[in-house]
Design a protein around this motif. Sequence first.
Motif, mmCIF file in Angstrom:
data_model
loop_
_atom_site.group_PDB
_atom_site.id
_atom_site.type_symbol
_atom_site.label_atom_id
_atom_site.label_comp_id
_atom_site.label_asym_id
_atom_site.label_seq_id
_atom_site.Cartn_x
_atom_site.Cartn_y
_atom_site.Cartn_z
ATOM 1 N N ALA A 1 20.981 23.743 -3.847
ATOM 2 C CA ALA A 1 19.668 23.627 -4.487
ATOM 3 C C ALA A 1 19.811 23.150 -5.932
ATOM 4 O O ALA A 1 19.103 22.231 -6.371
ATOM 5 C CB ALA A 1 18.933 24.969 -4.436
ATOM 6 N N LEU A 2 20.724 23.749 -6.660
ATOM 7 C CA LEU A 2 20.886 23.429 -8.082
ATOM 8 C C LEU A 2 21.431 22.012 -8.298
ATOM 9 O O LEU A 2 21.057 21.343 -9.254
ATOM 10 C CB LEU A 2 21.777 24.469 -8.754
ATOM 11 C CG LEU A 2 21.158 25.869 -8.834
ATOM 12 C CD1 LEU A 2 22.216 26.916 -9.145
ATOM 13 C CD2 LEU A 2 20.025 25.900 -9.854
ATOM 14 N N ARG A 3 22.302 21.555 -7.401
ATOM 15 C CA ARG A 3 22.802 20.178 -7.506
ATOM 16 C C ARG A 3 21.661 19.176 -7.361
ATOM 17 O O ARG A 3 21.622 18.159 -8.055
ATOM 18 C CB ARG A 3 23.872 19.897 -6.456
ATOM 19 C CG ARG A 3 25.256 20.094 -6.972
ATOM 20 C CD ARG A 3 26.310 19.508 -6.025
ATOM 21 N NE ARG A 3 27.407 20.454 -5.947
ATOM 22 C CZ ARG A 3 27.578 21.353 -4.995
ATOM 23 N NH1 ARG A 3 26.754 21.422 -3.979
ATOM 24 N NH2 ARG A 3 28.582 22.189 -5.040
ATOM 25 N N GLN A 4 20.728 19.476 -6.458
ATOM 26 C CA GLN A 4 19.572 18.590 -6.299
ATOM 27 C C GLN A 4 18.733 18.553 -7.572
ATOM 28 O O GLN A 4 18.280 17.490 -7.990
ATOM 29 C CB GLN A 4 18.706 19.037 -5.125
ATOM 30 C CG GLN A 4 19.310 18.703 -3.791
ATOM 31 C CD GLN A 4 18.328 18.991 -2.702
ATOM 32 O OE1 GLN A 4 17.244 18.398 -2.666
ATOM 33 N NE2 GLN A 4 18.683 19.903 -1.813
ATOM 34 N N VAL A 5 18.540 19.716 -8.179
ATOM 35 C CA VAL A 5 17.788 19.767 -9.432
ATOM 36 C C VAL A 5 18.510 18.926 -10.480
ATOM 37 O O VAL A 5 17.893 18.116 -11.185
ATOM 38 C CB VAL A 5 17.610 21.221 -9.928
ATOM 39 C CG1 VAL A 5 16.964 21.248 -11.308
ATOM 40 C CG2 VAL A 5 16.783 22.029 -8.932
ATOM 41 N N PHE A 6 19.827 19.097 -10.564
ATOM 42 C CA PHE A 6 20.609 18.349 -11.556
ATOM 43 C C PHE A 6 20.498 16.844 -11.311
ATOM 44 O O PHE A 6 20.311 16.072 -12.240
ATOM 45 C CB PHE A 6 22.075 18.799 -11.522
ATOM 46 C CG PHE A 6 22.911 18.123 -12.563
ATOM 47 C CD1 PHE A 6 22.902 18.570 -13.871
ATOM 48 C CD2 PHE A 6 23.698 17.020 -12.239
ATOM 49 C CE1 PHE A 6 23.652 17.935 -14.844
ATOM 50 C CE2 PHE A 6 24.450 16.379 -13.204
ATOM 51 C CZ PHE A 6 24.435 16.835 -14.512
ATOM 52 N N GLN A 7 20.613 16.435 -10.061
ATOM 53 C CA GLN A 7 20.625 15.009 -9.732
ATOM 54 C C GLN A 7 19.249 14.354 -9.819
ATOM 55 O O GLN A 7 19.137 13.198 -10.206
ATOM 56 C CB GLN A 7 21.198 14.797 -8.325
ATOM 57 C CG GLN A 7 22.672 15.131 -8.243
ATOM 58 C CD GLN A 7 23.167 15.264 -6.801
ATOM 59 O OE1 GLN A 7 22.395 15.213 -5.847
ATOM 60 N NE2 GLN A 7 24.477 15.458 -6.657
ATOM 61 N N LYS A 8 18.209 15.086 -9.461
ATOM 62 C CA LYS A 8 16.880 14.481 -9.341
ATOM 63 C C LYS A 8 16.002 14.633 -10.576
ATOM 64 O O LYS A 8 14.994 13.936 -10.696
ATOM 65 C CB LYS A 8 16.145 15.063 -8.131
ATOM 66 C CG LYS A 8 16.797 14.703 -6.809
ATOM 67 C CD LYS A 8 16.048 15.341 -5.647
ATOM 68 C CE LYS A 8 16.687 15.011 -4.319
ATOM 69 N NZ LYS A 8 15.971 15.634 -3.190
ATOM 70 N N SER A 9 16.351 15.550 -11.480
ATOM 71 C CA SER A 9 15.506 15.764 -12.658
ATOM 72 C C SER A 9 15.540 14.540 -13.561
ATOM 73 O O SER A 9 16.594 13.947 -13.773
ATOM 74 C CB SER A 9 15.962 16.987 -13.445
ATOM 75 O OG SER A 9 15.662 18.154 -12.744
ATOM 76 N N THR A 10 14.378 14.217 -14.086
ATOM 77 C CA THR A 10 14.283 13.076 -14.996
ATOM 78 C C THR A 10 14.183 13.525 -16.450
ATOM 79 O O THR A 10 14.151 12.696 -17.343
ATOM 80 C CB THR A 10 13.062 12.207 -14.639
ATOM 81 O OG1 THR A 10 11.894 13.028 -14.688
ATOM 82 C CG2 THR A 10 13.214 11.594 -13.251
ATOM 83 N N THR A 11 14.133 14.836 -16.672
ATOM 84 C CA THR A 11 14.085 15.358 -18.036
ATOM 85 C C THR A 11 15.320 16.221 -18.284
ATOM 86 O O THR A 11 15.978 16.675 -17.344
ATOM 87 C CB THR A 11 12.806 16.181 -18.286
ATOM 88 O OG1 THR A 11 12.743 17.227 -17.327
ATOM 89 C CG2 THR A 11 11.558 15.300 -18.187
ATOM 90 N N VAL A 12 15.620 16.438 -19.543
ATOM 91 C CA VAL A 12 16.878 17.060 -19.938
ATOM 92 C C VAL A 12 16.960 18.552 -19.618
ATOM 93 O O VAL A 12 17.955 19.012 -19.068
ATOM 94 C CB VAL A 12 17.146 16.814 -21.446
ATOM 95 C CG1 VAL A 12 18.376 17.559 -21.918
ATOM 96 C CG2 VAL A 12 17.289 15.325 -21.720
ATOM 97 N N GLU A 13 15.932 19.331 -19.948
ATOM 98 C CA GLU A 13 16.058 20.782 -19.822
ATOM 99 C C GLU A 13 16.342 21.264 -18.396
ATOM 100 O O GLU A 13 17.212 22.109 -18.201
ATOM 101 C CB GLU A 13 14.855 21.519 -20.418
ATOM 102 C CG GLU A 13 15.159 23.008 -20.518
ATOM 103 C CD GLU A 13 14.254 23.772 -21.464
ATOM 104 O OE1 GLU A 13 14.206 24.999 -21.319
ATOM 105 O OE2 GLU A 13 13.620 23.148 -22.336
#
Length: 188
Positions: A49-61
């Motif tokens: 789940a967290l890898r997807q957040v890391f890969q797909k997020s377009t903002t820094v935080e």
Amino acid sequence: GARGQVPDALAHLARAAEMYTDPVLALRALHDLGLALARLGATDLAERALRQVFQKSTTVEPRQNAAIELMHCASFRRDRVGFTRWRAECSRFEPHMTPHVRADYHLKTGIGLARFGRMTDATAELGRAMDVAHAHGLHEFEFRIERIQAGLRDCEAAESAEQEAPGRPVSQVQGLTAVSGSLARLES
């Protein structure tokens, strides 16, 4: 009682991540799902789940927070290589971290270093976390850091001082199959 609440919460977070049409809200739900899974000790699913957040997020935080949690999961699994890799990723973000995120980063770096037996470095990182927390009035962090520092001084594992997971094994948590299915759909 609390029976069924954890599996239900996991299922709701997974469904929210799948159903939200707003990508920011979907990634926030996915991040929350990752945190909940990590607290249960389901690190494999949490990391997915967290890898997807890391890969797909377009903002820094969100990327910063996901990287910190991925570093924490790696230390929990005693994966030195993963911990080192995610720590390096986090350090790239450090100049841009808000105080809250920076305190969390140093706290979880300190816990990870302690898990690998590097107590001097762990103590230094926890000191950095405390400095950030104190300078910015982050009292919740100050209390957590003090608890962990006390555990280190007593030669206890940082893990026991930072015990947040419930006492039952992950294998007894229902609903992880459905969560895994949701993650697979989101990964494709």
